[in-house]
Design an enzyme around this catalytic site. Structure first.
Site, PDB file in Angstrom:
ATOM      1  N   HIS A   1     -24.572 -32.950 -10.927  1.00 30.80           N
ATOM      2  CA  HIS A   1     -24.738 -32.144 -12.145  1.00 30.80           C
ATOM      3  C   HIS A   1     -23.630 -32.464 -13.145  1.00 30.80           C
ATOM      4  O   HIS A   1     -23.899 -32.713 -14.329  1.00 30.80           O
ATOM      5  CB  HIS A   1     -24.718 -30.667 -11.761  1.00 30.80           C
ATOM      6  N   GLU A   2     -22.381 -32.467 -12.680  1.00 31.15           N
ATOM      7  CA  GLU A   2     -21.264 -32.707 -13.605  1.00 31.15           C
ATOM      8  C   GLU A   2     -21.258 -34.143 -14.114  1.00 31.15           C
ATOM      9  O   GLU A   2     -20.973 -34.386 -15.294  1.00 31.15           O
ATOM     10  CB  GLU A   2     -19.934 -32.364 -12.929  1.00 31.15           C
TER      11      GLU A   2
ATOM     12  N   HIS B   1     -23.705 -34.480 -16.874  1.00 31.01           N
ATOM     13  CA  HIS B   1     -23.290 -33.882 -18.149  1.00 31.01           C
ATOM     14  C   HIS B   1     -22.744 -34.939 -19.108  1.00 31.01           C
ATOM     15  O   HIS B   1     -22.807 -34.764 -20.332  1.00 31.01           O
ATOM     16  CB  HIS B   1     -22.227 -32.810 -17.916  1.00 31.01           C
TER      17      HIS B   1
ATOM     18  N   GLU C   1     -27.661 -28.067 -19.620  1.00 30.68           N
ATOM     19  CA  GLU C   1     -27.555 -27.659 -18.220  1.00 30.68           C
ATOM     20  C   GLU C   1     -28.806 -28.055 -17.436  1.00 30.68           C
ATOM     21  O   GLU C   1     -28.715 -28.424 -16.256  1.00 30.68           O
ATOM     22  CB  GLU C   1     -27.326 -26.151 -18.131  1.00 30.68           C
TER      23      GLU C   1
ATOM     24  N   ASP D   1     -28.971 -30.382 -14.219  1.00 36.40           N
ATOM     25  CA  ASP D   1     -29.575 -29.941 -12.955  1.00 36.40           C
ATOM     26  C   ASP D   1     -30.567 -30.971 -12.431  1.00 36.40           C
ATOM     27  O   ASP D   1     -30.559 -31.322 -11.246  1.00 36.40           O
ATOM     28  CB  ASP D   1     -30.298 -28.606 -13.149  1.00 36.40           C
TER      29      ASP D   1
END
Length: 774
Positions: free
Chosen positions: A609-610, A613, A671, A675
């Site tokens: 997830h990070e 980003h 987000e 995800d």
């Protein structure tokens, strides 16, 4: 590795499920003890809706990376004889089963399947607005921090370790706080010129008051400077090695999304009543308060209406508008800009003639001049003094705090104040975002140093870093495979990916007493002056941030990454870095002693997830060095935006049942993209790990393949219950989708999920039309 406190009386600490599973040894379907037996019996008698044979994996020998099991691996993950019966596996199985509702068809609603029993049986405590996988770990961490903060620390100990104790004691001294009543803020307010509503006609008798001078006084006293214009020291978006002054739209007491609706929004009415009641508690006449604060609220509504909504603020290029002081003065003459900025900067720092200042929203400043010109000084002053009095309420006596709770109930649904010790632990360890830059964390650095020394295993760093590298490699291969990127853009994306810095656990400098002593040298706390000490901390933090104006940006500065005692993870576009604090490397997210599918489904998902980003709708605007730059070929960018639009529309079409609200697909797209990419990357990384190391054993009582268990771990990452009011706020103002849709949205886009659970095409979790950015 998760910290384990050794206790010889291990059996007594097991719950009924764990005892039953242990006694049953290799038996997959067990009967639990009284009270839990019927439910688990039902769980264990219910076969998964589909039970496909798992793909055969290479290798069947136990390695140092595998969890030891009660029986030797037979090389087939679907073989029910391969069951892990270690203490950690039994505990993990117990935790998973307590959340699942296996009678739900996973292809219909995987969130209900993974979290259904949790949603039915868990209750939100009266002092909370929600409970979640994250909050369970946060609660445990909070108790650990309490033990650290309340430990006796003699004068011989370094000051930086005594400061949190002193602030905690000040916060816990309810006798003194009740005795003082409103005095802490009223004394300061009088020194700052006084609240017109309270002072009456004697306020501004010489007509010399200006909002600019009031902001300067607020800065000196430790209050926010951002009630009219947000003033901060930020990083130059196009040259992230430099800092600059950043001017932005004002900070509001209630979210813009509510204020722009006026009194048609029930929360605006609740806010107005709260303003009046608090003013009366401070001694104002109720009728006068109603009249004057209505005008102040209308002023705040006007500020909201000239501000940009969050949807418009996702494009960083639109927020980058450099001006010199002369250009500012010519365009917006209602402020003496050089004098104003110099007064807010620390002594010795002055704005130069050629200083480049970023004006985030130029239209706001144009409209602000018109608004200020037509608004009486008394209305503006009442608003500004309301803001500092509203800020102070939590530090005052119980009569103020009770009224604050009533407002909090309307806003978020919270029913009771949290235990005083919990509030004081938070105060003594958390940053004040209202006045401090993100890299300042008040006393959290000091407490964090003690926390990692006592509760964090260094092996967890190496384990997490290994997973980061594995998942990063998967993203690299995804970039190889996508057919909508041109070669040049793809090359830059890979360079950005492999240059992404990783910060895990905590920086080593946190354990250096000399560095801590230097950092806290100018901060002092008086345990008999709670409110004043907190204001002093705000001044300390603001000075720390503002004094960096002329200093080059150190992207590896240990202070920026010294927040270990939190359960969260971060990506920084300006640093091009990912950060996983010590607090998240435990519990549901990570345990080295359980099967890898659980870790990849939890912390692996978070890692992916990070990383993703860096390539979401906002992160993609920044290059490998963290600079705002358009490095995308126009055709590639067009293809990306089309894929992002699919995500926006997918999530925007979800309706949350309890509130009846549609999700905001635009504000949540970053987000949601993270995800979707994160869970896909982690799944592929797990499959590669399994191919290399061989099949993993099942958990007792869970007759699912390792791949299916990966998805269960991913789904249970987001098990959460919210109060209706909190859910409304999250949907209206937040950037995260509610947990249910984080699971349903991302997993329904995953072909591998549908394959692993044999979901028919067209079923809710396997729609024909899927969205995919990465």
């Amino acid at each position: 590795m998760q910290t384990v406190i050794q206790n010889p009386n291990w059996w007594r600490r097991r719950n009924k499920l764990e005892k039953s599973l242990l006694v049953s040894l290799g038996i997959m379907f067990v009967v639990l003890a009284t009270g839990f037996g019927l439910w688990i019996g039902k769980v264990l008698r219910t076969s998964p809706p589909s039970n496909p044979q798992a793909t055969a994996l290479h290798g069947d020998s136990t390695t140092i990376n595998q969890v030891p099991t009660g029986t030797a691996s037979k090389g087939k993950s679907g073989d029910s004889g391969d069951v892990c019966l270690t203490q950690e596996c039994i505990h993990t199985a117990s935790t998973v089963l307590r959340k699942m509702k296996p009678e739900v068809e996973p292809c219909d609603n995987f969130y209900e399947f993974a979290c259904g029993t949790y949603l039915e049986e868990e209750n939100i405590p009266d002092d909370k607005v929600s409970i979640s996988t994250f909050s369970v770990i946060s609660d445990k961490l909070q108790e650990q921090l309490k033990d650290i903060i309340t430990a006796e620390r003699p004068e011989t100990e370094p000051k930086h370790f005594r400061l949190p104790n002193l602030l905690y004691k000040a916060c816990m001294n309810k006798t003194l706080i009740e005795t003082l009543g409103p005095e802490p803020i009223t004394r300061v307010a009088e020194r700052l010129g006084g609240w017109p509503l309270i002072k009456g006609d004697s306020w501004n008798a010489d007509d010399s008051w200006t909002w600019q001078e009031q902001v300067k006084k607020f800065r000196t006293a430790g209050f926010s400077m951002d009630y009219i214009i947000d003033f901060s020291i930020g990083v130059d978006l196009q040259n992230s090695t430099k800092r600059l002054i950043d001017l932005d739209q004002s900070s509001l007491a209630l979210s813009r999304e509510y204020l722009v609706k006026g009194f048609n929004e029930t929360l605006v009415t609740a806010y107005y009543k709260y303003m009046v009641d608090i003013a009366v508690l401070f001694g104002a006449n109720r009728d006068l308060a109603k009249t004057e604060l209505l005008l102040s609220l209308e002023f705040e509504m006007a500020l909201a209406n000239i501000s940009w909504p969050n949807e418009k603020r996702r494009n960083s290029s639109e927020l980058y508008n450099l001006r010199t002081p002369a250009q500012l003065q010519a365009a917006y003459p209602y402020v003496q800009w050089v004098d104003y900025m110099n007064a807010l900067l620390p002594e010795g720092l002055n704005v130069a003639e050629d200083e480049m200042i970023n004006l985030s929203v130029p239209s706001f400043f144009e409209d602000l001049g018109k608004l200020l010109a037509k608004t009486p000084k008394r209305v503006i002053a009442n608003y500004m003094f309301w803001r500092i009095h509203g800020f102070s309420v939590g530090f005052l006596s119980e009569e103020f705090r009770k009224r604050q709770l009533q407002y909090a109930t309307a806003l978020s649904g919270r029913q009771e104040q949290e235990a005083r010790w919990k509030e004081c632990v938070d105060i003594a360890t958390s940053s004040m975002d209202e006045v401090c830059e993100d890299d300042f964390d008040s006393l959290g650095i000091s407490v964090g140093s003690l926390y990692v020394g006592k509760h964090f295993h260094k092996d967890s760093k190496a384990n997490a870093l290994e997973m980061v590298n594995e998942i990063r490699n998967v993203f690299n291969d995804i970039l190889d495979e996508v057919n909508w990127m041109d070669a040049k853009t793809k090359k830059e994306a890979k360079l950005k990916l492999h240059s992404m810095a990783t910060h895990i656990g905590y920086p080593d400098e946190m354990l250096d007493n000399e560095k801590l002593a230097a950092y806290y040298a100018k901060l002092d706390i008086d345990p008999d002056k709670y409110f004043e000490s907190f204001l002093g901390m705000n001044i300390f933090g603001t000075d720390y941030s503002f004094n960096k104006l002329r200093l080059p940006v150190n992207k590896t500065d240990w202070v920026r990454h010294a927040r270990p005692a939190i359960v969260n993870a971060f990506y920084s576009s300006l640093e091009n870095s990912i950060q996983f604090p010590a607090g998240i490397l435990q519990g549901h997210f990570f345990n080295a002693q359980r099967p890898k599918y659980m870790n990849f489904g939890a912390i692996g998902y978070v890692i992916g997830h990070e990383i993703t980003h860096g390539f979401d709708d906002q992160g993609r605007q920044f290059d490998v060095k963290g600079n705002l730059r358009d490095w995308w070929h126009p055709d590639t960018q067009k293809a990306y935006l089309a894929k992002a639009k699919c995500i926006i529309e997918q999530y925007g079409n979800y309706t949350e049942r309890a509130t009846g609200l549609n999700l905001n697909g635009i504000n949540t797209q970053g987000e949601n993209i993270a995800d979707n990419g994160g869970v896909k990357e982690s799944y592929i990384a797990y499959r590669r790990w399994a191919e290399k190391h061989g099949p993993e054993a099942k958990l007792p009582g869970l007759d699912y393949t390792p791949e299916q268990m990966f998805w269960v771990a991913a789904g249970q990452t987001w098990c959460a219950k919210y109060r209706k009011e909190s859910l409304k706020m999250r949907i209206t103002t937040g950037v995260h989708s509610p947990s249910e849709f984080r699971v349903l949205g991302s997993l329904s886009n995953m072909k591998d999920f549908a394959k692993d659970f044999h979901c028919p095409e067209g079923s809710p979790m396997n729609p024909v039309q899927k969205c995919e950015v990465w």
